[in-house]
Design a protein around this motif. Structure first.
Motif, PDB file in Angstrom:
ATOM      1  N   GLU A 185       0.863  -1.177   0.000  1.00 38.21           N
ATOM      2  CA  GLU A 185       0.000   0.000   0.000  1.00 38.21           C
ATOM      3  C   GLU A 185       0.902   1.230   0.000  1.00 38.21           C
ATOM      4  O   GLU A 185       1.495   1.586   1.005  1.00 38.21           O
ATOM      5  N   GLN A 186       1.033   1.878  -1.176  1.00 34.57           N
ATOM      6  CA  GLN A 186       1.923   3.029  -1.310  1.00 34.57           C
ATOM      7  C   GLN A 186       1.373   4.268  -0.615  1.00 34.57           C
ATOM      8  O   GLN A 186       2.122   5.044  -0.050  1.00 34.57           O
ATOM      9  N   ALA A 187       0.093   4.458  -0.704  1.00 34.04           N
ATOM     10  CA  ALA A 187      -0.623   5.568  -0.070  1.00 34.04           C
ATOM     11  C   ALA A 187      -1.978   5.014   0.328  1.00 34.04           C
ATOM     12  O   ALA A 187      -2.352   3.937  -0.143  1.00 34.04           O
ATOM     13  N   PRO A 188      -2.711   5.688   1.191  1.00 29.85           N
ATOM     14  CA  PRO A 188      -4.023   5.161   1.570  1.00 29.85           C
ATOM     15  C   PRO A 188      -4.906   4.864   0.353  1.00 29.85           C
ATOM     16  O   PRO A 188      -5.199   5.741  -0.451  1.00 29.85           O
ATOM     17  N   GLY A 189      -5.242   3.584   0.173  1.00 26.17           N
ATOM     18  CA  GLY A 189      -6.111   3.178  -0.923  1.00 26.17           C
ATOM     19  C   GLY A 189      -5.423   2.972  -2.263  1.00 26.17           C
ATOM     20  O   GLY A 189      -6.075   2.691  -3.251  1.00 26.17           O
ATOM     21  N   LEU A 190      -4.096   3.061  -2.315  1.00 26.79           N
ATOM     22  CA  LEU A 190      -3.348   2.908  -3.553  1.00 26.79           C
ATOM     23  C   LEU A 190      -2.406   1.708  -3.409  1.00 26.79           C
ATOM     24  O   LEU A 190      -1.458   1.737  -2.639  1.00 26.79           O
ATOM     25  N   PHE A 191      -2.696   0.641  -4.147  1.00 27.36           N
ATOM     26  CA  PHE A 191      -1.980  -0.632  -3.988  1.00 27.36           C
ATOM     27  C   PHE A 191      -1.173  -0.966  -5.220  1.00 27.36           C
ATOM     28  O   PHE A 191      -1.526  -0.636  -6.347  1.00 27.36           O
ATOM     29  N   THR A 192      -0.066  -1.679  -4.987  1.00 32.50           N
ATOM     30  CA  THR A 192       0.793  -2.140  -6.065  1.00 32.50           C
ATOM     31  C   THR A 192       1.345  -3.499  -5.696  1.00 32.50           C
ATOM     32  O   THR A 192       1.151  -3.970  -4.570  1.00 32.50           O
ATOM     33  N   GLY A 193       2.055  -4.130  -6.623  1.00 30.39           N
ATOM     34  CA  GLY A 193       2.653  -5.432  -6.359  1.00 30.39           C
ATOM     35  C   GLY A 193       3.751  -5.352  -5.306  1.00 30.39           C
ATOM     36  O   GLY A 193       4.190  -4.266  -4.925  1.00 30.39           O
TER      37      GLY A 193
END
Length: 50
Positions: free
Chosen positions: A40-48
């Motif tokens: 989770e890079q930022a609240p609500g923003l996901f990546t591998g």
């Protein structure tokens, strides 16, 4: 993998974008982030994980 929001993931999977479905997807993605399958890079923003 580019960062994705929960609503975008619902759209890509064809689940629908009703608030209850997006909320359920957010809970799933947060669980995966807790288990280090996603980041989770930022609240609500996901990546591998990589």
């Amino acid at each position: 993998m580019a960062p994705v929001r929960c609503k975008q993931m619902c759209e890509r999977l064809g689940i629908g974008t009703e608030p209850r479905k997006v909320g359920a997807m957010r809970a799933r993605m947060k669980r995966l982030a807790d288990r280090d399958w996603l980041r989770e890079q930022a609240p609500g923003l996901f990546t591998g994980p990589g």
